[in-house]
Design an enzyme around this catalytic site. Structure first.
Site, PDB file in Angstrom:
ATOM      1  N   LYS A 117     -28.007 -14.429 -56.857  1.00  0.00           N
ATOM      2  CA  LYS A 117     -27.601 -15.831 -57.017  1.00  0.00           C
ATOM      3  C   LYS A 117     -27.817 -16.482 -55.659  1.00  0.00           C
ATOM      4  O   LYS A 117     -26.993 -16.373 -54.764  1.00  0.00           O
ATOM      5  CB  LYS A 117     -26.119 -15.901 -57.415  1.00  0.00           C
ATOM      6  CG  LYS A 117     -25.719 -17.133 -58.217  1.00  0.00           C
ATOM      7  CD  LYS A 117     -25.987 -18.461 -57.518  1.00  0.00           C
ATOM      8  CE  LYS A 117     -24.908 -18.832 -56.529  1.00  0.00           C
ATOM      9  NZ  LYS A 117     -25.237 -20.098 -55.811  1.00  0.00           N
TER      10      LYS A 117
ATOM     11  N   GLY B  29     -22.191 -15.630 -46.787  1.00  0.00           N
ATOM     12  CA  GLY B  29     -21.856 -17.050 -46.869  1.00  0.00           C
ATOM     13  C   GLY B  29     -20.611 -17.342 -46.066  1.00  0.00           C
ATOM     14  O   GLY B  29     -20.295 -16.626 -45.108  1.00  0.00           O
TER      15      GLY B  29
ATOM     16  N   GLY C 285     -16.666 -16.206 -49.807  1.00  0.00           N
ATOM     17  CA  GLY C 285     -16.541 -14.754 -49.638  1.00  0.00           C
ATOM     18  C   GLY C 285     -15.210 -14.241 -50.162  1.00  0.00           C
ATOM     19  O   GLY C 285     -15.140 -13.204 -50.835  1.00  0.00           O
TER      20      GLY C 285
ATOM     21  N   GLU D  86     -20.765 -10.710 -45.482  1.00  0.00           N
ATOM     22  CA  GLU D  86     -21.308 -11.159 -44.190  1.00  0.00           C
ATOM     23  C   GLU D  86     -20.938 -12.627 -44.079  1.00  0.00           C
ATOM     24  O   GLU D  86     -21.522 -13.465 -44.767  1.00  0.00           O
ATOM     25  CB  GLU D  86     -22.833 -10.993 -44.153  1.00  0.00           C
ATOM     26  CG  GLU D  86     -23.325  -9.564 -44.205  1.00  0.00           C
ATOM     27  CD  GLU D  86     -23.068  -8.787 -42.936  1.00  0.00           C
ATOM     28  OE1 GLU D  86     -22.661  -9.392 -41.920  1.00  0.00           O
ATOM     29  OE2 GLU D  86     -23.256  -7.567 -42.958  1.00  0.00           O
TER      30      GLU D  86
ATOM     31  N   CYS E  70     -25.268 -17.909 -38.709  1.00  0.00           N
ATOM     32  CA  CYS E  70     -23.933 -17.291 -38.714  1.00  0.00           C
ATOM     33  C   CYS E  70     -23.530 -16.862 -37.321  1.00  0.00           C
ATOM     34  O   CYS E  70     -22.359 -16.903 -36.960  1.00  0.00           O
ATOM     35  CB  CYS E  70     -23.930 -16.095 -39.644  1.00  0.00           C
ATOM     36  SG  CYS E  70     -25.216 -14.901 -39.280  1.00  0.00           S
TER      37      CYS E  70
ATOM     38  N   GLU F 207     -15.633 -22.752 -37.558  1.00  0.00           N
ATOM     39  CA  GLU F 207     -17.091 -22.710 -37.560  1.00  0.00           C
ATOM     40  C   GLU F 207     -17.633 -24.091 -37.931  1.00  0.00           C
ATOM     41  O   GLU F 207     -17.220 -24.670 -38.932  1.00  0.00           O
ATOM     42  CB  GLU F 207     -17.577 -21.674 -38.576  1.00  0.00           C
ATOM     43  CG  GLU F 207     -19.082 -21.530 -38.585  1.00  0.00           C
ATOM     44  CD  GLU F 207     -19.570 -20.526 -39.622  1.00  0.00           C
ATOM     45  OE1 GLU F 207     -19.050 -20.537 -40.750  1.00  0.00           O
ATOM     46  OE2 GLU F 207     -20.471 -19.743 -39.284  1.00  0.00           O
TER      47      GLU F 207
HETATM   48  P1  NDP Z   1     -21.232 -20.677 -48.947  1.00  0.00           P
HETATM   49  O1  NDP Z   1     -20.137 -19.676 -48.816  1.00  0.00           O
HETATM   50  O2  NDP Z   1     -20.910 -22.058 -49.317  1.00  0.00           O
HETATM   51  O3  NDP Z   1     -22.271 -20.160 -50.030  1.00  0.00           O
HETATM   52  C1  NDP Z   1     -22.846 -18.874 -49.984  1.00  0.00           C
HETATM   53  C2  NDP Z   1     -23.190 -18.443 -51.379  1.00  0.00           C
HETATM   54  O4  NDP Z   1     -21.973 -18.169 -52.091  1.00  0.00           O
HETATM   55  C3  NDP Z   1     -23.892 -19.536 -52.181  1.00  0.00           C
HETATM   56  O5  NDP Z   1     -24.857 -18.952 -53.006  1.00  0.00           O
HETATM   57  C4  NDP Z   1     -22.751 -20.133 -52.958  1.00  0.00           C
HETATM   58  O6  NDP Z   1     -23.153 -20.850 -54.081  1.00  0.00           O
HETATM   59  C5  NDP Z   1     -21.961 -18.890 -53.296  1.00  0.00           C
HETATM   60  N1  NDP Z   1     -20.583 -19.116 -53.695  1.00  0.00           N
HETATM   61  C6  NDP Z   1     -19.744 -20.095 -53.296  1.00  0.00           C
HETATM   62  N2  NDP Z   1     -18.540 -19.962 -53.917  1.00  0.00           N
HETATM   63  C7  NDP Z   1     -18.631 -18.871 -54.713  1.00  0.00           C
HETATM   64  C8  NDP Z   1     -17.730 -18.232 -55.620  1.00  0.00           C
HETATM   65  N3  NDP Z   1     -16.503 -18.691 -55.844  1.00  0.00           N
HETATM   66  N4  NDP Z   1     -18.156 -17.135 -56.268  1.00  0.00           N
HETATM   67  C9  NDP Z   1     -19.402 -16.655 -56.069  1.00  0.00           C
HETATM   68  N5  NDP Z   1     -20.298 -17.239 -55.256  1.00  0.00           N
HETATM   69  C10 NDP Z   1     -19.920 -18.320 -54.571  1.00  0.00           C
HETATM   70  O7  NDP Z   1     -22.076 -20.592 -47.604  1.00  0.00           O
HETATM   71  P2  NDP Z   1     -23.313 -21.518 -47.197  1.00  0.00           P
HETATM   72  O8  NDP Z   1     -24.396 -21.386 -48.205  1.00  0.00           O
HETATM   73  O9  NDP Z   1     -22.805 -22.867 -46.855  1.00  0.00           O
HETATM   74  O10 NDP Z   1     -23.802 -20.766 -45.880  1.00  0.00           O
HETATM   75  C11 NDP Z   1     -23.203 -20.961 -44.668  1.00  0.00           C
HETATM   76  C12 NDP Z   1     -22.198 -19.869 -44.364  1.00  0.00           C
HETATM   77  O11 NDP Z   1     -22.829 -18.595 -44.435  1.00  0.00           O
HETATM   78  C13 NDP Z   1     -21.659 -19.980 -42.963  1.00  0.00           C
HETATM   79  O12 NDP Z   1     -20.276 -19.751 -42.946  1.00  0.00           O
HETATM   80  C14 NDP Z   1     -22.383 -18.861 -42.232  1.00  0.00           C
HETATM   81  O13 NDP Z   1     -21.729 -18.436 -41.086  1.00  0.00           O
HETATM   82  C15 NDP Z   1     -22.496 -17.833 -43.279  1.00  0.00           C
HETATM   83  N6  NDP Z   1     -23.583 -16.886 -42.988  1.00  0.00           N
HETATM   84  C16 NDP Z   1     -23.264 -15.598 -42.610  1.00  0.00           C
HETATM   85  C17 NDP Z   1     -24.257 -14.712 -42.247  1.00  0.00           C
HETATM   86  C18 NDP Z   1     -23.935 -13.303 -41.843  1.00  0.00           C
HETATM   87  O14 NDP Z   1     -24.824 -12.441 -41.913  1.00  0.00           O
HETATM   88  N7  NDP Z   1     -22.722 -12.995 -41.386  1.00  0.00           N
HETATM   89  C19 NDP Z   1     -25.666 -15.100 -42.254  1.00  0.00           C
HETATM   90  C20 NDP Z   1     -25.875 -16.480 -42.657  1.00  0.00           C
HETATM   91  C21 NDP Z   1     -24.864 -17.313 -43.014  1.00  0.00           C
HETATM   92  P3  NDP Z   1     -23.537 -22.420 -53.983  1.00  0.00           P
HETATM   93  O15 NDP Z   1     -23.522 -22.825 -52.559  1.00  0.00           O
HETATM   94  O16 NDP Z   1     -24.871 -22.470 -54.569  1.00  0.00           O
HETATM   95  O17 NDP Z   1     -22.515 -23.158 -54.790  1.00  0.00           O
END
Ligand code: NDP
Length: 494
Positions: A177, A231, A236, A253, A287, A388
């Protein structure tokens, strides 16, 4: 302009969403809607998990030998390499990061498939010693099954590779997803892997849509054996809680508020370069962005002057241009978030050394840009030092002693990365050991490899991605006991 319609990719082919509804895809630089993706729901999640489960239990993938899986991952690497430019362009169109960054990332992705492809035939159990006469005991390391992979928008295919390569090497199957903002590259990737690399249908499925809808349906699905999530903390946590209901393992992550510690004896020119590129590379949408600089009071003036000078030269603009260093902010919501964070810093009394405001689109369009921003006079308890931003904002915080620097660095909910800038080798080891961070860089910042584990302490995550050991996270161990004696032990009267 015609709008492309992208279906889900399930069981080796395009599948329209059950609901028949779609979400628009906007190019953050041109601000035009170029296409639409499926707004999937629980019915689509069900179809994808069922297809994956069939592939795992009955399809050709279930009969692949370990060397054949390894060869498949090498074929996948070759196909990614052959389509690197195309895949990078798709990612830029969706997230607005520069083409040179996304191409660099996509060109590194084959290394992940090759590394884990090489490990596929090195997964083995053991014959174990036993204290029971006439008994033999051995272990089998088996794949888990269907892995739900949830990825963010900043580095879509790279972060997918971190999960998919070890999962497939171990014999699992996947339902992905991607972020609602950057789904096109995962869809194209899945199509290429199936059509050109020969990955059997059902092994890699992609369902697009909202995290709260199809993402939540996947994480709660009874036939998902593990959730691998990258994310933010909110998503998460939701994924973790949903998987906990079914007692499924989760890897997370998540984000960071990563510090760079600049000691008095550091090479300040190198520190300024490393820290400016560590926060403003990717426009801060990383991130591991080094968003806090902890600077010894004696180095503060020189460091800040040079960091501001370097920052002033960063070029904003068209992400496809080789002359652009930072593209537009990926989404209007992210732009609002960055401006809110800048507002907190100003309200809390931080000094704007440079930036601190939006920049109008250099091409005269409506793309959203934020000036690379450095705040000085920040204290670690200010909101700008704790949350962040995921944007181009650096908070500079002074310290006087090594103990204070370590305490400030560790005084954070997060623990993803940290940088140490010093010429003192004893200090390097002392401080590296004391920092609560999953990665520590010394006299550099960022960088990593498929050979090395990456992940976070505290709220930056659970588990690691990369390295040999993490393939175990995609395996479960079965213990098999054989009775070699002629008779079975029988405790009751005969
Ligand atoms: P989000 O947490 O908003 O989204 C990440 C993914 O999770 C998306 O596909 C999102 O769907 C999905 N998602 C959101 N809510 C749910 C839920 N309740 N159940 C299942 N899936 C869900 O992060 P961003 O896309 O805004 O990315 C930025 C974040 O990612 C930052 O905090 C960054 O630090 C972190 N990140 C961490 C990394 C690491 O390796 N530690 C690497 C890169 C980024 P959708 O958005 O489509 O609704």
């Amino acid at each position: 302009m015609s709008i492309e319609t992208l279906a889900n990719f399930v069981d080796g082919r395009g599948c329209p969403p059950a609901s028949g509804t779609y979400l628009d895809c906007e190019n953050p630089y041109s601000r035009t809607v170029w296409g639409r993706i499926a707004r999937s729901d629980a019915a689509d999640a069900e179809a994808a998990v069922s297809a994956a489960r069939r592939a795992f239990r009955e399809g050709p993938w279930s009969r692949f030998t370990a060397p054949q899986r390894g060869a498949m991952l090498h074929a996948m690497a070759d196909v990614v390499a052959a389509h690197a430019e195309e895949l990078a362009r798709i990612e830029v169109r969706d997230n607005g990061k520069t083409y040179k960054e996304m191409l660099g990332q996509v060109k590194r992705i084959p290394e992940w498939y090759r590394f884990y492809g090489g490990l596929a035939d090195k997964i083995n159990g053991a014959v174990l010693p036993t204290e029971k006469p006439g008994q033999m005991n051995y272990t089998l390391h088996e794949p888990l099954g269907v892995i739900a992979m949830i990825t963010p928008w900043n580095s879509p295919l790279m972060l997918l590779a971190w999960k998919l390569a070890p999962a497939l090497a171990a014999g699992n199957v996947a339902v992905v997803k991607p972020s609602e903002f950057t789904s096109a590259s995962a869809l194209r990737f899945a199509e290429l892997m199936t059509q050109e690399a020969g990955l059997p249908a059902g092994v890699l499925n992609v369902v697009t849509g909202l995290g709260a809808e199809v993402g939540a349906a996947l994480t709660a699905h009874k036939d998902v054996a593990k959730v691998a999530f990258t994310g933010g903390v909110t998503g998460g946590r939701a994924a973790y809680v949903a998987a906990a209901e079914k007692l499924r393992p989760v890897s997370l992550e998540l984000g960071g508020k990563s510090p760079n510690l600049v000691f008095a004896d550091a090479d300040l020119e190198q520190a300024a370069r490393g820290i400016v590129s560590g926060i403003f590379g990717s426009g801060g949408q990383s991130c591991v962005a080094g968003s806090r600089a902890l600077v010894h009071v004696s180095a503060m003036e020189t460091f800040v002057a040079r960091a501001v000078e370097l920052t002033g030269k960063i070029r904003l603009g068209d992400p496809m241009s080789a002359d652009t260093d930072i593209g537009p902010v990926a989404t209007p919501a992210q732009f609002d978030r960055i401006m809110t964070c800048i507002g907190w810093a100003k309200k809390d009394g931080a000094t704007t050394a440079i930036g601190g405001a939006p920049v109008s689109d250099p091409s005269g369009g409506e793309a959203l840009f934020v000036a690379p921003t450095i705040f000085t006079g920040v204290w670690n308890d200010m909101r700008i030092a704790r949350e962040e931003v995921f944007g181009p904002v650096l908070a500079v915080i002074p310290f006087e002693t090594e103990e204070e620097a370590i305490a400030l660095a560790n005084d954070s909910d997060f623990g993803l990365g940290a940088g140490i800038w010093t010429r003192d080798i004893s200090r390097v080891h002392r401080v590296a050991a004391a920092l609560e961070a999953g990665s520590v860089w010394v006299n550099s910042y960022k960088g990593g490899s498929q050979i090395s584990p990456f992940g976070g302490y505290k709220m930056s995550g659970l588990g690691r991605e990369g390295g040999m050991e993490m393939i175990r996270d995609y395996l479960q161990v079965k213990s098999v006991w054989l009775n070699l004696a002629d008779e079975v032990a029988y405790p009751f009267p005969l």
